[in-house]
Design a protein around this motif. Structure first.
Motif, short mmCIF file in Angstrom:
data_model
loop_
_atom_site.label_atom_id
_atom_site.label_comp_id
_atom_site.label_asym_id
_atom_site.label_seq_id
_atom_site.Cartn_x
_atom_site.Cartn_y
_atom_site.Cartn_z
N VAL A 1 -1.85 20.33 8.04
CA VAL A 1 -3.05 19.49 7.90
C VAL A 1 -2.93 18.25 8.77
O VAL A 1 -3.91 17.81 9.39
CB VAL A 1 -3.26 19.11 6.42
CG1 VAL A 1 -4.31 18.03 6.27
CG2 VAL A 1 -3.65 20.35 5.62
N LYS A 2 -1.76 17.67 8.86
CA LYS A 2 -1.58 16.40 9.57
C LYS A 2 -1.57 16.57 11.09
O LYS A 2 -2.13 15.75 11.81
CB LYS A 2 -0.26 15.78 9.11
CG LYS A 2 0.01 14.42 9.64
CD LYS A 2 -0.76 13.38 8.88
CE LYS A 2 -0.31 12.01 9.34
NZ LYS A 2 -1.14 10.97 8.82
N TYR A 3 -0.94 17.63 11.59
CA TYR A 3 -0.74 17.74 13.03
C TYR A 3 -1.44 18.92 13.68
O TYR A 3 -1.90 18.80 14.82
CB TYR A 3 0.77 17.83 13.35
CG TYR A 3 1.51 16.56 12.98
CD1 TYR A 3 1.35 15.40 13.75
CD2 TYR A 3 2.33 16.51 11.86
CE1 TYR A 3 2.01 14.23 13.42
CE2 TYR A 3 2.99 15.34 11.53
CZ TYR A 3 2.82 14.22 12.31
OH TYR A 3 3.47 13.04 11.97
N LEU B 1 2.46 22.80 4.43
CA LEU B 1 1.02 22.58 4.31
C LEU B 1 0.64 21.20 4.83
O LEU B 1 -0.34 21.05 5.57
CB LEU B 1 0.60 22.73 2.85
CG LEU B 1 -0.88 22.83 2.56
CD1 LEU B 1 -1.45 24.10 3.17
CD2 LEU B 1 -1.11 22.83 1.06
N TRP B 2 1.42 20.17 4.49
CA TRP B 2 1.16 18.81 4.97
C TRP B 2 1.27 18.76 6.49
O TRP B 2 0.44 18.14 7.16
CB TRP B 2 2.16 17.85 4.33
CG TRP B 2 2.04 16.45 4.86
CD1 TRP B 2 1.16 15.50 4.48
CD2 TRP B 2 2.83 15.87 5.90
NE1 TRP B 2 1.35 14.36 5.21
CE2 TRP B 2 2.37 14.55 6.09
CE3 TRP B 2 3.88 16.34 6.68
CZ2 TRP B 2 2.94 13.71 7.04
CZ3 TRP B 2 4.44 15.50 7.62
CH2 TRP B 2 3.97 14.19 7.79
N PHE B 3 2.28 19.42 7.04
CA PHE B 3 2.45 19.43 8.51
C PHE B 3 1.24 20.07 9.18
O PHE B 3 0.74 19.57 10.19
CB PHE B 3 3.73 20.19 8.86
CG PHE B 3 3.92 20.36 10.35
CD1 PHE B 3 4.39 19.32 11.12
CD2 PHE B 3 3.62 21.57 10.97
CE1 PHE B 3 4.57 19.47 12.49
CE2 PHE B 3 3.79 21.73 12.33
CZ PHE B 3 4.27 20.67 13.09
N PHE C 1 4.67 22.75 0.24
CA PHE C 1 3.78 21.60 0.45
C PHE C 1 4.14 20.82 1.70
O PHE C 1 3.27 20.23 2.34
CB PHE C 1 3.78 20.70 -0.79
CG PHE C 1 2.98 21.28 -1.93
CD1 PHE C 1 1.62 21.51 -1.79
CD2 PHE C 1 3.59 21.63 -3.11
CE1 PHE C 1 0.88 22.06 -2.82
CE2 PHE C 1 2.86 22.17 -4.15
CZ PHE C 1 1.50 22.38 -4.01
N GLY C 2 5.40 20.85 2.11
CA GLY C 2 5.78 20.21 3.36
C GLY C 2 5.16 20.92 4.56
O GLY C 2 4.64 20.28 5.48
#
Length: 52
Positions: free
Chosen positions: A44-46, A40-42, A37-38
Motif C-alpha cells: 500500500v505504501k510503495y 500489505l503495508w509495503f 501486515f508488513g
C-alpha cells in the motif's frame, strides 16, 4: 484352536494444555500476522502509489 496370550502395553494419552506449546503456537501465528501486515503495508505504501 489355541489362543495366544500376549503382553500388550497400552499407552494412555491424556490431553493436557501445555502452556509452552500454547505459547509457541501463539508466537508462530503472531509472527505470521506481523509478516502478512508488513507485506500489505509495503504494498500500500510503495507499490500502489507507483501505479497512480
Amino acid at each position: 484352536m489355541p489362543q495366544e496370550h500376549r503382553d500388550v502395553e497400552i499407552e494412555r494419552r491424556e490431553k493436557k494444555s501445555d502452556s509452552s506449546k500454547v505459547a509457541s503456537t501463539f508466537i508462530k501465528y503472531a509472527t505470521y500476522l506481523i509478516i502478512f501486515f508488513g507485506i500489505l503495508w509495503f504494498l500500500v505504501k510503495y507499490i500502489v502509489p507507483a501505479f497512480q
